[in-house]
Design an enzyme around this catalytic site. Structure first.
Site, PDB file in Angstrom:
ATOM      1  N   GLY A 194       0.527  -1.422   0.843  1.00 53.88           N
ATOM      2  CA  GLY A 194       0.211  -0.223   0.151  1.00 53.88           C
ATOM      3  C   GLY A 194       1.468   1.102  -0.222  1.00 53.88           C
ATOM      4  N   TRP A 243      -3.238  -7.172   4.334  1.00 56.89           N
ATOM      5  CA  TRP A 243      -2.274  -7.737   5.273  1.00 56.89           C
ATOM      6  C   TRP A 243      -2.069  -7.937   6.954  1.00 56.89           C
ATOM      7  CZ3 TRP A 243      -0.919  -4.608   9.234  1.00 56.89           C
ATOM      8  CH2 TRP A 243      -0.730  -3.065   8.824  1.00 56.89           C
ATOM      9  N   ASP A 304      -3.683   7.565   6.693  1.00 59.87           N
ATOM     10  CA  ASP A 304      -3.692   6.156   6.448  1.00 59.87           C
ATOM     11  C   ASP A 304      -3.832   5.272   7.362  1.00 59.87           C
ATOM     12  OD1 ASP A 304      -1.611   3.772   6.239  1.00 59.87           O
ATOM     13  OD2 ASP A 304       0.095   4.249   6.531  1.00 59.87           O
ATOM     14  N   ASP A 306      -5.489   2.360   7.314  1.00 62.31           N
ATOM     15  CA  ASP A 306      -6.156   1.213   7.359  1.00 62.31           C
ATOM     16  C   ASP A 306      -6.671   0.624   7.865  1.00 62.31           C
ATOM     17  OD1 ASP A 306      -3.119  -0.573   5.412  1.00 62.31           O
ATOM     18  OD2 ASP A 306      -2.731   1.730   6.472  1.00 62.31           O
ATOM     19  N   ARG A 331      -8.634   1.592  12.889  1.00 59.82           N
ATOM     20  CA  ARG A 331      -7.771   2.215  13.040  1.00 59.82           C
ATOM     21  C   ARG A 331      -7.657   4.072  13.225  1.00 59.82           C
ATOM     22  NH1 ARG A 331      -1.173   1.146   9.359  1.00 59.82           N
ATOM     23  NH2 ARG A 331      -1.240   3.000   9.775  1.00 59.82           N
TER      24      ARG A 331
END
Lengths: 552, 260
Positions: A194, A243, A304, A306, A331
């Site tokens: 990513g 991931w 960011d 995720d 997150r």
């Protein structure tokens, strides 16, 4: 000499006695399906398909947890954060170490039967360390994803590779760090990258041959629904990696995956639109990979955030009705409850300070409140929580996870040009610190001295009541924590943290019942299983895998 | 049991980090020679003209670390101007045809420790600075340098190698925003009634390691303390030294580079 021979013969006899059981007890799909009722083993990354990391074992209790003692340790020779999650099958533990070694370990002694080493392509590229989080098992095969984006099948008895399939193009910085998930006769795995402008996907492979069965792109191509949430060619290198290992509901035949950030990470303006299915959970038909529903937590994310948390599946009474729920501490700082049959948003409340959004609307879509340039955003870049596996205890009805509190970053978005196989970040960020130039917190811990202090962020284990979205209790730590959780049927909660303390808390109250100072950062969850009928608990701290059991 | 005085002051962190705290003294010092606009202009000029050889951090030329005020021959700002204008014979430093304003800007950026939002720092005479450090400034009553002095406050023997000029100046002028969290004074009261004051070296959820006011290493288990407080007040007030004296002390501190 004589003694040795005698000893060997005795050992051989014991071995012979055990061996047939090992060979017969292949790990069938049915066995994985019923893993919750087989607590003597730890058969998948998250323990069971519902990913609750809850064990029915109850030999270790609040009353006797003080009697835990060290059974064995297995240090590795590879340095760097050890994020692997062991699985345990009929007396053998399979654990990976950096970058892509698999070890078969005797759980009674900690001695190693064999080590398989995959040599990665020299240009394998990962953003955040040469991590591997573990293997999956089916019948007599283990499956491991590699940093150079291959999937390898390994004979679980002798450690020989059986097939190797290319999952993604290493030259374009595709990688695999997660443990695969076996569903029926297929091995499901997602790709990382990513931070390098990949186009993410989850793919399924035939467990016998390694042949690809289906592939679901986390960024829809031209003509597919959701493609219009991207402009121009942004979708070709928009990230949305997968991931962290997903979950599976066999009754619905749906497999659930959390999707990572869009790229470039920190410049949302460069990729207008919601950027589906980045930062979303997707529910896929387990046989075909077809998308059944999705829920996006953070549209057009510039932070960011995720959504690579483990989808935790729990069946609970929700407003008077028994429902199939999905519990999710994201997150982005919100804790969500979704209906996992339909993807319906049921509730969402912040569990840490959040200022990038002022709340969620009735459909769970965040109301964005981007901060002025140079001003801090809460939660910071590593999020309110991250990939570390949570736990749900059906006994307490609580959802346990590690949160980072009072942690913020200042983003510096910049225009980035996509170049194949190169970092594609869209700027940078600084951790908010109390004094200019003071140290902050980042990914992992490499120093036994904490000179950044809790003023730049600190951890809390949060015991969240999903029905109210309010913490029932919190257990605060001085440093931040990337540790996962384990709960047991005796209402114990085992967890660690970057400080290297391994804690046993009362899952009902949060009271500290026992702890051991292991010294090295704990950046994965503990697992529990039986050795000769005795409950053991293993946890990785620093460079050592440490195993505890009750005093004999 | 919650022993820590947990700062709810994330808002205050933001202030500390973002405003750069231009109190009266620092304004005098900083704008005495260079404006913050000059520092900012200098950052752009540096990137386009200087960074190719000196590197983004200013440390790519042997023996020179621009950000930390380490030079081969330069002492004063005028030295810097001269070398930029005429270059250095027998070295790879060419002569630059900068306007006066451009020269001021680049020097300001270097003196601000490469912090485009920082304040320019005047660096004075290290020998005079050593005198001020030991006498008028009274720094040596707490700080240790090269084996001399108490260990109560951080040892400064290598401070010039690990801090920028701007950061050193800030510690003198505005200790409230400059103090690193780990250096905050702590107070612990044991169950036995012993009062321990000192400075933390390390801390975790269950224990704290510190140097106490008698210079002893202590490791305290929090469970055994009836009180443990971390003060947000630094041990010294903003300095009352003159601008020239501050410049000299900064010059002295920058000369402290540890054992080689």
């Amino acid at each position: 000499m004589k003694t040795t021979r005698l000893f060997l013969s005795a050992a051989l006899l014991v071995g012979l006695a055990l061996a047939p059981a090992n060979v017969d007890a292949q790990v069938s799909y049915e066995r994985i399906l019923n893993a919750a009722d087989d607590p003597g083993n730890w058969l998948t990354y998250n323990g069971t398909y519902s990913s609750q990391r809850y064990s029915q074992l109850a030999q270790i209790t609040p009353a006797n947890v003080d009697d835990l003692e060290l059974k064995w340790m297995l240090p590795n020779q590879v340095f760097g954060a050890w994020q692997s999650n062991p699985i345990v099958v009929d007396g053998i533990m399979y654990v990976t170490q950096r970058p892509n070694d698999v070890m078969a370990v005797d759980v009674a002694t900690g001695r190693v039967f064999w080590l398989y080493r995959h040599t990665n392509a020299p240009n394998a590229l990962v953003c955040c360390g040469a991590n591997n989080r573990g293997v999956a098992i089916l019948e007599d095969k283990l499956f491991m994803g590699t940093l150079d984006a291959h999937l390898v099948a390994i004979d679980r008895i002798n450690g020989q590779p059986l097939w190797k399939t290319e999952v993604g193009d290493v030259n374009l910085a595709y990688s695999i760090t997660m443990a695969p998930l076996v569903v029926k006769d297929k091995v499901l795995v997602g790709v990382g990258g990513g931070e390098f402008g990949i186009r993410g996907y989850v793919a399924a492979y035939d467990a016998d041959t390694g042949e690809e069965a289906w592939r679901f792109y986390t960024i829809p191509g031209p003509g597919e629904p959701g493609h219009d949430t991207w402009e121009g060619d942004d979708w070709e290198h928009g990230g949305a990696p997968v991931w962290i290992t997903g979950s599976f509901d066999p009754d619905l035949n749906l497999t659930y995956w959390g999707v990572g950030n869009p790229g470039p990470d920190w410049n949302a303006e460069q990729r207008p639109g919601d950027n589906l299915y980045s930062d979303a959970v997707v529910a896929l038909d387990a046989d075909t990979g077809e998308l059944v529903w999705h829920f996006q937590f953070t549209p057009n994310d510039g932070y960011d955030y995720d959504a690579v948390q483990v989808p935790v599946l729990a069946d609970m009474q929700w407003e008077g009705e028994q429902r199939r729920l999905m519990l999710w501490a994201n997150r982005n700082g919100y804790f969500y409850v979704l209906d996992r049959e339909t993807g319906e948003f049921l509730s969402g409340e912040p569990y840490v300070r959040v200022n990038w959004s002022s709340g969620l609307d009735q459909n769970g879509r965040p109301i964005p409140t981007p901060q002025p340039e140079g001003m801090p955003t809460w939660p910071g870049n590593q999020g309110g929580t991250n990939w570390y596996p949570p736990s749900f205890s059906p006994r307490t009805g609580l959802f346990y996870f590690a949160a980072w509190e009072d942690y913020a970053t200042i983003y510096r978005p910049e225009e980035s040009e996509y170049q194949p196989g190169r970092a594609f970040l869209g700027g940078g960020f600084d951790v908010l610190t109390p004094a200019p130039g003071a140290p902050g917190v980042g990914i992992g811990r490499t120093n036994p001295i904490n000179n950044w202090t809790d003023e730049v962020g600190h951890a809390a284990v949060i015991a969240m009541d999903p029905l109210t979205s309010q913490p029932r209790w919190k257990y605060e730590q001085f440093d931040v924590s990337d540790s996962g959780m384990l709960t047991t049927a005796s209402d114990l909660l085992f967890t660690g943290g970057r400080e290297g303390h391994f804690h046993a808390l009362d899952a009902r109250t949060g009271e500290l019942l026992w702890r051991a100072s292991l010294g090295g950062q704990i950046v994965m969850a503990p697992v529990t299983y039986l050795v000769d009928g005795q409950q053991y608990i293993s946890v990785i701290s620093g460079n050592s895998l440490v195993t505890f059991g009750l005093r004999d | 049991m919650r022993l820590l005085l947990r700062s709810a002051a994330c808002g205050a962190f933001a202030c500390a980090l973002l405003q750069g705290a231009p109190d009266e003294a620092s304004a005098q010092l900083a704008d005495h020679q260079y404006t913050s606009a000059a520092v900012e202009a200098g950052s752009r000029l540096y990137v386009s003209e200087c960074a190719l050889c000196h590197g983004p951090q200013g440390d790519r030329v042997d023996g020179v670390d621009l950000r930390r005020g380490q030079f081969r021959a330069v002492q004063s700002d005028d030295d810097l101007r001269r070398i930029i204008t005429v270059g250095v014979d027998d070295s790879r430093m060419p002569a630059f045809d900068f306007s006066a304003a451009e020269l001021d800007a680049v020097v300001a950026y270097i003196r601000a420790g490469f912090d485009p939002e920082g304040v320019a720092v005047r660096i004075g005479d290290p020998a005079r600075g050593a005198e001020v450090f030991n006498e008028a400034g009274d720094c040596s009553s707490c700080h240790r340098v090269n084996g001399v002095g108490p260990r109560t406050a951080p040892d400064l023997s290598d401070i010039g190698a690990i801090r920028t000029p701007a950061s050193l100046q800030r510690s003198l002028l505005d200790p409230y925003t400059a103090l690193l969290p780990i250096n905050r004074p702590v107070m612990a009261l044991t169950r036995e009634g012993e009062m321990i004051r000192g400075r933390r070296l390390n801390e975790d959820t269950y224990s704290v390691q510190l140097i106490d006011s008698n210079g002893r290493l202590r490791s305290l288990v929090k469970e055994d303390l009836v009180d443990f407080e971390i003060s947000r007040t630094p041990t010294h007030e903003p300095t009352s030294l003159s601008g020239d004296q501050v410049a000299d002390v900064v010059g002295y501190l920058l000369s402290l580079r540890g054992i080689q």
